[in-house]
Design a protein around this motif. Structure first.
Motif, short mmCIF file in Angstrom:
data_model
loop_
_atom_site.label_atom_id
_atom_site.label_comp_id
_atom_site.label_asym_id
_atom_site.label_seq_id
_atom_site.Cartn_x
_atom_site.Cartn_y
_atom_site.Cartn_z
N GLY A 277 0.79 -1.23 0.00
CA GLY A 277 0.00 0.00 0.00
C GLY A 277 0.82 1.28 0.00
O GLY A 277 0.34 2.33 0.40
N MET A 278 2.06 1.19 -0.46
CA MET A 278 2.86 2.42 -0.55
C MET A 278 2.53 3.12 -1.88
O MET A 278 2.09 2.49 -2.83
CB MET A 278 4.36 2.08 -0.48
N GLU A 279 2.76 4.42 -1.93
CA GLU A 279 2.58 5.14 -3.20
C GLU A 279 3.87 5.02 -4.00
O GLU A 279 4.95 4.84 -3.42
CB GLU A 279 2.26 6.61 -2.93
N PRO A 280 3.78 5.13 -5.34
CA PRO A 280 5.00 5.03 -6.14
C PRO A 280 6.11 5.98 -5.66
O PRO A 280 7.27 5.57 -5.56
CB PRO A 280 4.52 5.40 -7.55
N ALA A 281 5.74 7.22 -5.32
CA ALA A 281 6.77 8.17 -4.88
C ALA A 281 7.41 7.70 -3.56
O ALA A 281 8.62 7.82 -3.37
CB ALA A 281 6.16 9.56 -4.71
N GLU A 282 6.59 7.17 -2.66
CA GLU A 282 7.13 6.67 -1.39
C GLU A 282 8.10 5.51 -1.63
O GLU A 282 9.16 5.41 -1.00
CB GLU A 282 5.99 6.19 -0.48
N ALA A 283 7.71 4.64 -2.55
CA ALA A 283 8.57 3.48 -2.84
C ALA A 283 9.91 3.93 -3.41
O ALA A 283 10.96 3.36 -3.10
CB ALA A 283 7.86 2.53 -3.81
N ILE A 284 9.88 4.98 -4.24
CA ILE A 284 11.13 5.48 -4.83
C ILE A 284 12.03 6.08 -3.74
O ILE A 284 13.24 5.78 -3.69
CB ILE A 284 10.82 6.49 -5.95
N ALA A 285 11.47 6.89 -2.86
CA ALA A 285 12.29 7.47 -1.77
C ALA A 285 12.85 6.36 -0.88
O ALA A 285 13.99 6.43 -0.40
CB ALA A 285 11.47 8.45 -0.95
N ALA A 286 12.03 5.30 -0.66
CA ALA A 286 12.47 4.19 0.20
C ALA A 286 13.58 3.38 -0.46
O ALA A 286 14.44 2.82 0.24
CB ALA A 286 11.27 3.28 0.50
N ALA A 287 13.58 3.33 -1.79
CA ALA A 287 14.56 2.51 -2.52
C ALA A 287 15.83 3.28 -2.88
O ALA A 287 16.71 2.74 -3.54
CB ALA A 287 13.90 1.98 -3.81
N THR A 288 15.87 4.55 -2.46
CA THR A 288 17.05 5.37 -2.79
C THR A 288 17.59 6.02 -1.51
O THR A 288 18.46 5.46 -0.85
CB THR A 288 16.69 6.43 -3.85
N LEU A 289 17.02 7.17 -1.16
CA LEU A 289 17.57 7.95 -0.05
C LEU A 289 17.49 7.22 1.29
O LEU A 289 18.46 7.17 2.05
CB LEU A 289 16.85 9.30 0.05
N ASN A 290 16.32 6.64 1.62
CA ASN A 290 16.20 5.98 2.91
C ASN A 290 17.03 4.70 2.98
O ASN A 290 17.55 4.35 4.04
CB ASN A 290 14.73 5.69 3.22
N ALA A 291 17.16 4.01 1.86
CA ALA A 291 18.02 2.83 1.83
C ALA A 291 19.46 3.25 2.09
O ALA A 291 20.19 2.61 2.87
CB ALA A 291 17.89 2.12 0.49
N ALA A 292 19.88 4.35 1.47
CA ALA A 292 21.24 4.86 1.69
C ALA A 292 21.42 5.25 3.16
O ALA A 292 22.45 4.98 3.77
CB ALA A 292 21.51 6.06 0.78
N HIS A 293 20.39 5.87 3.73
CA HIS A 293 20.47 6.27 5.14
C HIS A 293 20.68 5.05 6.04
O HIS A 293 21.46 5.09 6.99
CB HIS A 293 19.21 7.02 5.54
N SER A 294 19.99 3.96 5.72
CA SER A 294 20.13 2.74 6.55
C SER A 294 21.54 2.19 6.50
O SER A 294 21.95 1.42 7.37
CB SER A 294 19.11 1.67 6.13
N LEU A 295 22.28 2.55 5.45
CA LEU A 295 23.67 2.08 5.31
C LEU A 295 24.67 3.14 5.77
O LEU A 295 25.89 2.96 5.63
CB LEU A 295 23.95 1.69 3.86
N GLY A 296 24.15 4.27 6.26
CA GLY A 296 25.03 5.33 6.75
C GLY A 296 25.74 6.09 5.65
O GLY A 296 26.78 6.73 5.89
N ILE A 297 25.18 6.09 4.43
CA ILE A 297 25.88 6.73 3.31
C ILE A 297 24.98 7.73 2.57
O ILE A 297 25.25 8.07 1.42
CB ILE A 297 26.42 5.67 2.31
N SER A 298 23.97 8.25 3.28
CA SER A 298 23.04 9.15 2.58
C SER A 298 23.64 10.53 2.33
O SER A 298 23.09 11.32 1.57
CB SER A 298 21.72 9.26 3.32
N ALA A 299 24.77 10.84 2.94
CA ALA A 299 25.42 12.12 2.62
C ALA A 299 26.10 12.03 1.25
O ALA A 299 26.44 13.04 0.64
CB ALA A 299 26.44 12.47 3.69
N ARG A 300 26.30 10.82 0.77
CA ARG A 300 27.08 10.59 -0.44
C ARG A 300 26.22 10.13 -1.62
O ARG A 300 26.45 10.52 -2.75
CB ARG A 300 28.13 9.51 -0.09
#
Ligand code: NIG
Ligand code: FE
Length: 427
Positions: free
Chosen positions: A351-374
Motif C-alpha cells: 500500500g505504498m505510493e510510487p513516490a514513497e517506494a522510490i524514496a524508500a529505494a534510494t535515499l532511505n536505503a542509503a540512510h540505513s547504510l550510513g551513506i546518505s550524505a554521499r
C-alpha cells in the motif's frame, strides 16, 4: 558558469529525492520532481540540478564532455539495495517446486534443506566461482538501475567460509562499478555440525569470527537472523554488542515469520536497520521510531513464500519510522536481483505510493547504510549515480510493471549502461 563533463538534459521528470535523510511520514512522498529537468556532473559528483532554462544559462560542458538527451524520459537516482545475500552458490529451484506442491519453507529447512543446503553449496565453491557468480548478479542489478548494494555473508557458517564470502565481495568491489557495503551474517543459522552445541557456535561467532573479520576490515555491519529456528533475541544481543565493540554497525533480520522481539532488540541496540518486519507489533513500531532505526521492508520475500501476511507499511510510515525497500536477493526466499521487481510489490501489496517506494529505494536505503550524505539523491556535491528510464513519469515504474525501463545508468559520473547494454568494465 558551472563546468561539467557529463549532463543528462531535458527529462520529462527529473526525480531528485533532494532534501533531508531519512525521509519520514508525509515527507516520504516528497521526491523533488523537476519537469524538463537537467543534472550535470564533474569528476563523478553532481555540480548542477535544475530545469532546462537554468541549465542553459549556468552550465558549460568541458571539451570532452557528454550531453545525454533524456527528452520524454524519467531520471532517478540509482537504486540503493540495502539488503542482499549476494555471495552464494547453488540454486534452490527444487525446493521452490516442493513448496508449490504444499511443503512449507520451515518444514524443508527442518529436513536439512533451506539455508543449510545453500551453505553446503557455498562451502564447496571456490572463491573464483563465487566471484564469477557475483559478477553476473551485479551485472543484472546494474542493468536494472541499482548502483549501490549491501551484501551479506551467512552461507559459510565457519570462519574460513565466511571469510571466503566476504573476500569475494572485496574482489567484486575491485572489478565492478556497483558500490558494495559488506555485512557479516555468521549468525544466520547454527551450522549442521554444531547443531548440538548452540552456545559453542555463538561463542565461535563472538570470539573468533567477529574479531578476525574486523581485523581484516571485511565488513561494515553485522547482522543476526533473530527467529525461531535461528537465534534468540538474547543471542542476537550478545553477538551484535560484540560486533559493536569491534566497530561494526548492527542490522537485524527481525519479525520475519512471527513476532520474535526483533524490532525491540534493534531499537534497544540503536541498530541501523531492522529488516523484514512482516510481523512487527504496534509496540515494535513505536520503539523503532524512538530508536531511529530504519525499517527495511522486503516484500519480495513474503511474495515468494506466498505468505499472505505483509509488513504493516502504512502503520510504520504513519508512525514516523523511516522506511526503506530492498530485494533480499537470496536463493531461498527471493531470487531476484531487480529492485524494479520489488517496487510494484511495495505499492500493490504494502500500500505504498510510487513516490514513497522510490524514496524508500534510494535515499532511505542509503540512510540505513550510513551513506546518505554521499548517495541516494541527486543533489549538488553528491555522487552522480543515476538512471534514465524510458517512461514519461515516475508512476510508470510501478504502473507499467514487469519490464525493464532502464536504458542508461551513470555511476560516479561514468556511463556504465548505455541503451540497456552494459559498457565493458575498465579495470
Ligand atoms: O532474508 N531470513 C533469513 N534469511 C533469508 C533467507 C535465506 C535463505 O532461505 O537462504 C531471508 O529471507
Ligand atoms: Fe535476508
Amino acid at each position: 558558469m558551472i563546468e561539467a563533463d557529463l549532463a543528462v538534459v531535458d527529462a520529462a521528470e527529473l526525480v531528485t529525492v533532494a532534501g533531508p535523510a531519512p525521509r519520514v511520514g508525509a515527507a516520504l512522498r516528497d521526491i523533488g520532481i523537476i519537469e524538463r529537468g537537467c543534472v550535470a556532473a564533474r569528476d563523478g559528483r553532481v555540480v548542477f540540478v535544475g530545469d532546462e532554462r537554468a541549465y542553459r544559462n549556468q552550465v558549460r560542458l568541458t571539451r570532452r564532455g557528454t550531453e545525454l538527451d533524456a527528452t520524454g524520459r524519467t531520471v532517478l537516482p540509482g537504486f540503493v539495495d540495502p539488503h542482499t545475500h549476494l555471495p552464494f552458490a547453488g540454486s534452490r529451484d527444487d525446493e521452490f517446486l516442493r513448496r508449490l506442491r504444499g511443503e512449507s519453507y520451515e518444514s524443508i529447512a527442518a529436513g536439512g534443506g533451506g539455508i543449510l543446503s545453500t551453505v553446503e553449496a557455498t562451502r564447496r565453491a571456490s572463491i573464483e566461482e563465487l566471484v564469477d557468480l557475483g559478477k553476473r548478479r551485479l551485472d543484472r542489478m546494474i542493468l536494472h538501475g541499482t548502483t549501490t548494494v549491501e551484501a551479506k555473508s551467512g552461507y559459510g557458517l565457519r570462519l574460513d567460509d565466511e571469510l571466503k564470502q566476504l573476500r569475494t565481495l572485496q574482489r567484486l568491489q575491485d572489478l565492478h562499478p556497483i558500490d558494495i557495503v559488506p555485512t557479516f551474517l555468521g549468525a544466520h543459522v547454527v551450522p549442521r555440525e554444531m547443531r548440538h552445541d548452540r552456545p559453542g557456535y555463538v561463542r565461535e561467532v563472538i570470539e573468533r569470527m567477529i574479531p578476525e573479520i574486523a581485523r581484516e576490515g571485511l565488513a561494515r555491519f553485522c547482522d543476526v537472523f533473530v527467529e525461531e529456528g535461528a537465534f534468540t533475541p538474547e543471542e542476537g544481543e550478545r553477538i551484535l554488542s560484540a560486533a559493536a565493540a569491534h566497530g561494526l554497525g548492527a542490522r537485524l533480520h527481525a519479525d520475519q515469520r512471527r513476532d520474535s522481539g526483533g524490532a525491540s532488540l534493534a531499537a534497544r541496540l540503536g541498530a541501523s536497520s531492522a529488516d523484514h518486519l512482516d510481523h512487527v507489533t504496534n509496540e515494535g513500531i513505536r520503539v523503532l521510531r524512538d530508536g531511529g532505526t530504519v525499517a527495511v521492508l522486503l516484500p519480495g520475500a513474503s511474495f515468494f513464500l506466498r505468505d499472505r501476511h505483509e509488513a504493516p507499511a502504512r502503520a510504520i510510515i504513519e508512525a514516523g519510522v523511516p522506511v526503506a525497500l530492498g530485494t533480499d536477493f537470496n536463493p531461498g526466499t527471493c531470487p531476484t536481483e531487480a529492485m524494479t521487481a520489488i517496487l510494484p510489490l511495495a505499492v500493490l501489496r504494502l500500500g505504498m505510493e510510487p513516490a514513497e517506494a522510490i524514496a524508500a529505494a534510494t535515499l532511505n536505503a542509503a540512510h540505513s547504510l550510513g551513506i546518505s550524505a554521499r548517495v541516494g539523491s541527486l543533489e549538488v556535491g553528491k555522487e552522480a549515480d543515476l538512471q534514465v528510464l524510458d517512461i514519461p513519469n515516475h508512476r510508470h515504474l510501478v504502473y507499467h510493471f514487469g519490464v525493464n525501463h532502464c536504458r542508461t545508468v551513470v555511476k560516479q559520473g561514468r556511463v556504465v549502461v548505455e541503451d540497456g547494454v552494459l559498457s565493458p568494465i575498465e579495470p
